[in-house]
Design an enzyme around this catalytic site. Structure first.
Site, PDB file in Angstrom:
ATOM      1  N   SER A   1      29.802  36.849 -47.719  1.00 29.07           N
ATOM      2  CA  SER A   1      29.614  38.233 -47.259  1.00 29.07           C
ATOM      3  C   SER A   1      30.269  39.242 -48.193  1.00 29.07           C
ATOM      4  O   SER A   1      30.196  40.442 -47.965  1.00 29.07           O
ATOM      5  CB  SER A   1      30.183  38.397 -45.840  1.00 29.07           C
ATOM      6  OG  SER A   1      31.544  38.000 -45.810  1.00 29.07           O
TER       7      SER A   1
ATOM      8  N   ASN B   1      39.360  35.546 -38.313  1.00 26.74           N
ATOM      9  CA  ASN B   1      38.624  36.057 -37.145  1.00 26.74           C
ATOM     10  C   ASN B   1      39.243  37.339 -36.589  1.00 26.74           C
ATOM     11  O   ASN B   1      38.537  38.299 -36.292  1.00 26.74           O
ATOM     12  CB  ASN B   1      38.556  34.982 -36.052  1.00 26.74           C
ATOM     13  CG  ASN B   1      37.798  33.756 -36.526  1.00 26.74           C
ATOM     14  OD1 ASN B   1      37.148  33.797 -37.580  1.00 26.74           O
ATOM     15  ND2 ASN B   1      37.868  32.676 -35.776  1.00 26.74           N
TER      16      ASN B   1
ATOM     17  N   HIS C   1       4.379  71.424 -23.840  1.00 22.62           N
ATOM     18  CA  HIS C   1       3.163  70.735 -24.336  1.00 22.62           C
ATOM     19  C   HIS C   1       2.714  71.296 -25.690  1.00 22.62           C
ATOM     20  O   HIS C   1       1.541  71.212 -26.029  1.00 22.62           O
ATOM     21  CB  HIS C   1       2.003  70.835 -23.338  1.00 22.62           C
ATOM     22  CG  HIS C   1       2.392  70.550 -21.921  1.00 22.62           C
ATOM     23  ND1 HIS C   1       2.307  69.281 -21.363  1.00 22.62           N
ATOM     24  CD2 HIS C   1       2.914  71.347 -20.957  1.00 22.62           C
ATOM     25  CE1 HIS C   1       2.740  69.335 -20.104  1.00 22.62           C
ATOM     26  NE2 HIS C   1       3.118  70.573 -19.839  1.00 22.62           N
TER      27      HIS C   1
ATOM     28  N   SER D   1       4.400  68.977 -55.020  1.00 19.07           N
ATOM     29  CA  SER D   1       3.418  67.911 -55.143  1.00 19.07           C
ATOM     30  C   SER D   1       3.026  67.807 -56.607  1.00 19.07           C
ATOM     31  O   SER D   1       2.926  68.811 -57.306  1.00 19.07           O
ATOM     32  CB  SER D   1       2.203  68.252 -54.286  1.00 19.07           C
ATOM     33  OG  SER D   1       1.066  67.576 -54.786  1.00 19.07           O
TER      34      SER D   1
ATOM     35  N   LYS E   1       1.904  73.332 -53.148  1.00 21.06           N
ATOM     36  CA  LYS E   1       2.685  72.657 -52.109  1.00 21.06           C
ATOM     37  C   LYS E   1       4.185  72.859 -52.239  1.00 21.06           C
ATOM     38  O   LYS E   1       4.751  72.863 -53.314  1.00 21.06           O
ATOM     39  CB  LYS E   1       2.413  71.142 -52.135  1.00 21.06           C
ATOM     40  CG  LYS E   1       1.031  70.755 -51.682  1.00 21.06           C
ATOM     41  CD  LYS E   1       0.795  70.977 -50.198  1.00 21.06           C
ATOM     42  CE  LYS E   1       1.527  69.968 -49.346  1.00 21.06           C
ATOM     43  NZ  LYS E   1       0.943  68.636 -49.464  1.00 21.06           N
TER      44      LYS E   1
ATOM     45  N   GLU F   1      11.627  65.741 -43.111  1.00 26.10           N
ATOM     46  CA  GLU F   1      10.745  64.580 -42.944  1.00 26.10           C
ATOM     47  C   GLU F   1      11.511  63.272 -43.111  1.00 26.10           C
ATOM     48  O   GLU F   1      11.342  62.325 -42.353  1.00 26.10           O
ATOM     49  CB  GLU F   1       9.614  64.619 -43.975  1.00 26.10           C
ATOM     50  CG  GLU F   1       8.586  65.694 -43.743  1.00 26.10           C
ATOM     51  CD  GLU F   1       7.593  65.740 -44.889  1.00 26.10           C
ATOM     52  OE1 GLU F   1       6.572  65.049 -44.814  1.00 26.10           O
ATOM     53  OE2 GLU F   1       7.842  66.451 -45.872  1.00 26.10           O
TER      54      GLU F   1
ATOM     55  N   LYS G   1      27.918  43.696 -40.130  1.00 26.90           N
ATOM     56  CA  LYS G   1      28.384  44.690 -41.099  1.00 26.90           C
ATOM     57  C   LYS G   1      27.285  45.520 -41.737  1.00 26.90           C
ATOM     58  O   LYS G   1      27.381  46.753 -41.794  1.00 26.90           O
ATOM     59  CB  LYS G   1      29.244  44.018 -42.163  1.00 26.90           C
ATOM     60  CG  LYS G   1      30.580  43.662 -41.563  1.00 26.90           C
ATOM     61  CD  LYS G   1      31.366  42.703 -42.351  1.00 26.90           C
ATOM     62  CE  LYS G   1      32.280  41.959 -41.408  1.00 26.90           C
ATOM     63  NZ  LYS G   1      31.551  41.053 -40.463  1.00 26.90           N
TER      64      LYS G   1
END
Ligand code: ARG
Length: 465
Positions: A28, A115, A161, A282, A288, A295, A330
């Site tokens: 690990s 541990n 809505h 873009s 754009k 996003e 982890k």
């Protein structure tokens, strides 16, 4: 014992070397070296406690601490050589300590196990992570409150809505985001209490035969309490799951803001402008300007939700006490911390720079008959039953749709076609300002309420420092 098996700190009972693939598969260190600082701090506290109870001499303790501090410097300088053969961060550091200080280094592990060591490291790591996340939440909230204050009077359409519902103030909308963050903050503060308990002293699973004093180590490491049961202390990762759940909620909230910003920044809504430095272009469409930051934040919500499920599934059905399964906690945790921190940081930087297009919001609020409820309430206050007034206003809206006219733009005669009760005083009710100002109670959208809520929010934020 073969020579290769002798390489291992646990090689004593083995007669052949570990399979090369298994060695890499079970190691690990590639990711848990992230906890090196916590591991060193835990070891220094452990050695200090062992000396306090007479298991180590003061000279041995000092040698160990000096050695560990030198190792810390090597790690910080990037000169430490991590070895996959030594499996994890704990054995890499311990082996290096023995390299440096000889036989005394081998005494550090007295009375503990990897541990309880790993369970301690991960809690220390998470405590720091939570503190860093709390700071970023506060930074974002501060930005939101200032924006709300600045835009307390700015009117926009409120939606249900995603259809125009009633006018609201932009400041009120920003304070809605802010409320979510108050709860996110509270959740993390609460989770931190359970993170901040010390498993060290549980040893492998049953405790240890040495006369350890766990209160000394806990105090040195800043733990508020101790895991009371050794079996539980080394095995449960519920605190990590709780943290992942709190993080998933933070991301869920950020994803909601993101969705709104993406919509608002579109040519169709055109409510806000995101500063160029938070956008990209873009390669093919010259016009754009893409809202990449919101996003991406929206997209990253997926991985954090995924980590929550990973951790829940990892813990499910594990018998007591420690199982190697727990090594899998982890990577999801580290990625959760990094993702949440980065997303909050992006938002905290971006929010104060948002440009609000008041005129467009106002136009949009007018377009959608957003004051229809106000007209209905007006009629009710003049004695019409609500259901009847709903019907009357519905007809007036139908007329407005056909005539392409907002309610506020109709003449009194036009409005009176639908109810003779309507008089001149209706126009005060039908304006956007009239509508928002009328919702003037605790939690309402009236600018006066937004300003009062800003004051309360600022006071709450000020209590944190
Ligand atoms: N690398 C291990 C982990 O992350 C450390 C504890 C290993 N303990 C053991 N007995 N193998 O969980």
């Amino acid at each position: 014992m073969t020579d290769q098996a002798q390489d291992k700190l646990w090689g004593g009972r083995f007669t052949e070397a570990t399979d090369a693939f298994v060695e890499a598969f079970t190691a690990s260190v590639t990711f848990d070296k992230k906890m090196a600082e916590q591991d060193i701090n835990g070891s220094i506290a452990h050695a200090t406690m062992l000396a306090a109870v007479g298991v180590l001499t003061d000279a041995e303790k000092q040698q160990i601490i000096n050695g560990l501090e030198q190792i810390r410097s090597e790690i910080r300088a990037g000169t430490f050589e991590w070895s996959i053969k030594l499996e994890d961060v704990h054995m890499n550091i311990e082996a290096r300590l023995t390299d440096r200080i000889g036989i005394t280094g081998k005494k550090l592990h007295t009375g503990r196990s990897r541990n309880d060591q790993v369970a301690t490291d991960i809690r220390l790591y998470m405590r720091d992570a939570i503190d860093a996340i709390l700071k970023e939440i506060t930074r974002l909230q501060t930005g939101l409150v200032h924006l709300a204050e600045r835009e307390a009077d700015t009117i926009m359409p409120g939606f249900t809505h995603l259809q125009t519902a009633q006018p609201v103030t932009f400041g009120h909308h920003m304070l809605a985001w802010n409320e979510m963050l108050f709860r996110d903050y509270e959740r993390l503060v609460d989770c931190r209490k359970r993170v901040n308990r010390m498993p060290l002293g549980s040893a492998a699973l049953a405790g240890t035969t040495y006369p350890i004093d766990r209160t000394i180590t806990a105090k040195l490491l800043g733990f508020e309490g101790i895991c009371e049961n050794s079996l539980d202390g080394v095995s449960d990762r519920d605190f990590a799951i709780e943290f992942a759940a709190a993080s998933a909620l933070i991301m869920t909230h950020l994803s909601r803001y993101s969705e709104e910003l993406v919509l608002w920044a579109s040519a169709q809504f055109n409510f806000v402008d995101l500063p160029d430095r938070f956008c990209t272009g873009s390669s093919i469409m010259p016009q754009k300007k893409n809202p990449d930051v919101p996003e991406l934040v929206r997209g990253k919500t997926g991985r954090v939700n995924g980590h929550l499920i990973s951790l829940l599934t990892l813990m499910k059905s594990q018998c007591l006490a420690y199982n190697k399964d727990n090594q899998e906690d982890k990577e999801p945790l580290f990625d959760t911390v990094e993702t949440v921190l980065n997303c909050l940081r992006a938002y905290a930087d971006m929010v104060p720079a948002l440009q609000v297009k008041k005129d467009n919001m106002r136009e949009a609020a007018k377009r959608g008959f957003s004051t229809a409820t106000d007209l209905a309430d007006y009629l009710v206050k003049k004695g019409v039953a609500f259901r009847d007034s709903h019907e009357i206003v519905g007809k007036a809206v139908g007329y407005g749709v056909a005539q392409k006219k907002d309610l506020a733009d109709m003449t009194l005669a036009e409005l009176q076609q639908f109810s003779s009760i309507i008089t001149d005083d209706v126009f005060a009710v039908l304006t956007l300002e009239g509508s928002v100002n009328a919702r003037n109670h605790l939690g309402g959208t009236a600018p006066a309420q937004v300003k009062a809520a800003v004051v309360r929010a600022k006071a709450k934020l000020a209590e944190r420092t």
